[in-house]
Design a protein around this motif. Structure first.
Motif, PDB file in Angstrom:
ATOM      1  N   LEU A 159       0.835  -1.303   0.016  1.00  0.00           N
ATOM      2  CA  LEU A 159      -0.124   0.076   0.147  1.00  0.00           C
ATOM      3  C   LEU A 159       0.798   1.136  -0.174  1.00  0.00           C
ATOM      4  O   LEU A 159       1.670   1.336   0.992  1.00  0.00           O
ATOM      5  N   GLY A 160       0.879   2.163  -0.952  1.00  0.00           N
ATOM      6  CA  GLY A 160       1.713   3.239  -1.146  1.00  0.00           C
ATOM      7  C   GLY A 160       0.972   4.153  -2.037  1.00  0.00           C
ATOM      8  O   GLY A 160      -0.375   4.489  -1.982  1.00  0.00           O
ATOM      9  N   THR A 161       1.542   4.585  -3.159  1.00  0.00           N
ATOM     10  CA  THR A 161       0.779   5.492  -4.449  1.00  0.00           C
ATOM     11  C   THR A 161      -0.207   4.442  -5.096  1.00  0.00           C
ATOM     12  O   THR A 161      -1.026   5.021  -5.752  1.00  0.00           O
ATOM     13  N   ARG A 181      -3.811   8.398  -2.334  1.00  0.00           N
ATOM     14  CA  ARG A 181      -4.824   9.150  -2.857  1.00  0.00           C
ATOM     15  C   ARG A 181      -6.062   8.826  -2.301  1.00  0.00           C
ATOM     16  O   ARG A 181      -7.045   9.573  -2.224  1.00  0.00           O
ATOM     17  N   GLY A 182      -6.430   7.297  -2.138  1.00  0.00           N
ATOM     18  CA  GLY A 182      -7.411   6.938  -1.460  1.00  0.00           C
ATOM     19  C   GLY A 182      -7.837   7.470  -0.239  1.00  0.00           C
ATOM     20  O   GLY A 182      -9.092   7.966   0.401  1.00  0.00           O
ATOM     21  N   ILE A 183      -6.722   7.469   0.648  1.00  0.00           N
ATOM     22  CA  ILE A 183      -6.862   7.915   2.146  1.00  0.00           C
ATOM     23  C   ILE A 183      -7.147   9.423   2.039  1.00  0.00           C
ATOM     24  O   ILE A 183      -7.719   9.884   2.974  1.00  0.00           O
ATOM     25  N   LEU A 184      -6.279   9.918   1.508  1.00  0.00           N
ATOM     26  CA  LEU A 184      -6.258  11.482   1.499  1.00  0.00           C
ATOM     27  C   LEU A 184      -7.748  11.899   0.829  1.00  0.00           C
ATOM     28  O   LEU A 184      -8.416  12.908   1.400  1.00  0.00           O
ATOM     29  N   ALA A 185      -8.245  11.114  -0.044  1.00  0.00           N
ATOM     30  CA  ALA A 185      -9.852  11.545  -0.531  1.00  0.00           C
ATOM     31  C   ALA A 185     -10.889  11.284   0.562  1.00  0.00           C
ATOM     32  O   ALA A 185     -11.802  12.036   0.611  1.00  0.00           O
ATOM     33  N   VAL A 231      -0.690  11.173   4.508  1.00  0.00           N
ATOM     34  CA  VAL A 231      -1.071  10.114   5.317  1.00  0.00           C
ATOM     35  C   VAL A 231      -0.570  10.017   6.546  1.00  0.00           C
ATOM     36  O   VAL A 231      -0.997   9.832   7.873  1.00  0.00           O
ATOM     37  N   LYS A 232       0.748  10.194   6.605  1.00  0.00           N
ATOM     38  CA  LYS A 232       1.666  10.459   7.878  1.00  0.00           C
ATOM     39  C   LYS A 232       1.058  11.320   8.750  1.00  0.00           C
ATOM     40  O   LYS A 232       0.887  10.884  10.119  1.00  0.00           O
ATOM     41  N   GLU A 233       0.667  12.375   8.369  1.00  0.00           N
ATOM     42  CA  GLU A 233       0.135  13.686   9.245  1.00  0.00           C
ATOM     43  C   GLU A 233      -1.239  13.261   9.928  1.00  0.00           C
ATOM     44  O   GLU A 233      -1.458  13.397  11.028  1.00  0.00           O
ATOM     45  N   TYR A 234      -1.907  12.559   9.033  1.00  0.00           N
ATOM     46  CA  TYR A 234      -3.313  12.203   9.498  1.00  0.00           C
ATOM     47  C   TYR A 234      -3.268  11.062  10.281  1.00  0.00           C
ATOM     48  O   TYR A 234      -4.375  11.004  11.325  1.00  0.00           O
ATOM     49  N   ILE A 240       1.149  -7.481   4.600  1.00  0.00           N
ATOM     50  CA  ILE A 240       1.087  -5.897   4.130  1.00  0.00           C
ATOM     51  C   ILE A 240       2.257  -5.108   4.087  1.00  0.00           C
ATOM     52  O   ILE A 240       3.208  -5.292   5.311  1.00  0.00           O
ATOM     53  N   GLY A 241       3.001  -4.722   3.013  1.00  0.00           N
ATOM     54  CA  GLY A 241       4.007  -3.767   2.925  1.00  0.00           C
ATOM     55  C   GLY A 241       3.604  -2.234   2.310  1.00  0.00           C
ATOM     56  O   GLY A 241       2.695  -1.981   2.237  1.00  0.00           O
ATOM     57  N   GLY A 242       4.773  -1.664   2.038  1.00  0.00           N
ATOM     58  CA  GLY A 242       4.744  -0.438   1.468  1.00  0.00           C
ATOM     59  C   GLY A 242       4.506   0.588   2.892  1.00  0.00           C
ATOM     60  O   GLY A 242       4.489   0.357   3.908  1.00  0.00           O
ATOM     61  N   GLN A 243       4.495   2.008   2.452  1.00  0.00           N
ATOM     62  CA  GLN A 243       4.695   2.962   3.240  1.00  0.00           C
ATOM     63  C   GLN A 243       3.420   2.850   4.497  1.00  0.00           C
ATOM     64  O   GLN A 243       3.436   3.256   5.529  1.00  0.00           O
ATOM     65  N   ILE A 244       2.039   2.704   3.623  1.00  0.00           N
ATOM     66  CA  ILE A 244       1.155   2.807   4.519  1.00  0.00           C
ATOM     67  C   ILE A 244       0.854   1.655   5.562  1.00  0.00           C
ATOM     68  O   ILE A 244       0.065   1.676   6.434  1.00  0.00           O
ATOM     69  N   ALA A 245       1.770   0.521   5.385  1.00  0.00           N
ATOM     70  CA  ALA A 245       1.919  -0.469   6.308  1.00  0.00           C
ATOM     71  C   ALA A 245       2.145   0.110   7.840  1.00  0.00           C
ATOM     72  O   ALA A 245       1.785  -0.507   8.831  1.00  0.00           O
TER      73      ALA A 245
END
Length: 306
Positions: free
Chosen positions: A154-156, A198-202, A216-219, A259-264
């Motif tokens: 999960l990332g871009t 972009r899904g989370i930001l939306a 995402v990090k700030e939220y 699950i990997g990626g920055q959102i992990a």
């Protein structure tokens, strides 16, 4: 092939992260970031990849004080669209690697490598390409060698693959085509639009959060500080993701979701919703977050030569 020296690369539009993997171990002292020159002509991009290989070999010799073997393996995680078996790039309209469209990168890279290495004409290079999510999954499977894994990054966007006891499963009735989830329909669009940065930001924009430069990090930090609405939004993201993944998990008889990626790194905020969305009947799925995706991608690159 497991004893071969592997030069592993994670190729992105702006940078290439690379290292040497020896006998399945990442030599972290060789981990280096290079520019990829992704908007330059094909000759520049491929020349840079060859130069990276040469630099990794130099680092390896300096680090180990050993001679190079006669056969060297180069494993590259490369963005798509890309024919990974043939080594041909089909990227167009993504503002990166446009000049490689229709180019057999494997053939061109091998030509460059042999030109770089004229002092050792007998040395052989084996070059293999693969999708980054697949390599992450192969690397992660080392930790779970006897399990059936569904793997997402999960990332871009959302990357994915399916692993059966260390082997990629890309065909058959138990997996989506090529093991890819990103282009499957979901809601009013596709999965990639929803289960990504972009899904989370939306979600946060639609909930009335101001567009104040937060990512995402700030939220996530906002939620961890106790913002109830932010917590609820991450929970709902997890629930929607779990509900989307559940039929694929059942179809594949997956025992674990990796699950990997920055959102992990924000799994603690959406894990409960994710678990609720995944559960059907008495089925329970173990969810594992592996944040060091790059390390596992490099391990996965070395496993392509087993």
């Amino acid at each position: 092939m497991k004893d071969k020296l592997v030069l592993a690369m994670d190729v992105g539009g702006t940078s290439v992260k690379a290292c040497v993997v020896e006998r399945g171990e990442v030599l972290r002292h060789t981990l280096t970031h290079y520019p990829s020159y992704g908007k330059e002509p094909a000759a520049v991009i491929i020349g840079q990849l060859a130069a990276i290989v040469t630099d990794l070999l130099r680092q390896y010799v300096q680090l180990t004080q050993r001679n190079l073997p006669d056969e060297l393996c180069v494993g590259l995680a490369f963005p798509g669209p890309f024919d990974y078996d043939e080594g041909t790039c089909w990227i167009r309209g993504l503002d990166k690697f446009e000049s490689l469209y229709g180019v057999n990168v494997r053939e061109r890279l091998l030509e460059e490598l042999h030109a770089f290495d004229r002092t050792q004409p007998a040395r052989q290079f084996k070059v293999v390409f693969q999708n980054d999510a697949r390599l992450f999954g192969l690397g992660a499977s080392v930790r779970f060698p006897d399990e059936r894994l569904a793997v997402i990054t999960l990332g871009t966007g959302i990357g994915s693959c399916f692993i059966d006891r260390g082997k990629l499963v890309t065909k058959g009735p138990s997996v989506p085509a090529d093991g890819y989830l990103f282009g499957l329909p979901h809601g009013e669009g596709i999965a990639d639009h929803c289960f990504s940065r972009r899904g989370i930001l939306a979600l946060f924009r639609e909930a009335g959060y101001s567009d104040d430069g937060y990512d995402v990090k700030e939220y996530a930090e906002l939620a961890r500080r106790g913002d109830a609405r932010a917590c609820e939004l991450f929970w709902s993201f997890g629930l929607e993701l779990g509900s989307f993944l559940a039929p694929f998990m059942r179809q594949f008889s997956a025992e674990r979701l990796v699950i990997g990626g920055q959102i992990a790194g924000s799994l603690d905020l959406f894990d409960e919703g994710l678990q609720q969305g995944l559960q059907t009947g008495k089925c329970y799925i173990v969810v594992e977050a592996l944040e060091d995706a790059l390390y596992h991608t490099f391990i996965g690159a070395s496993r392509m030569f087993l």
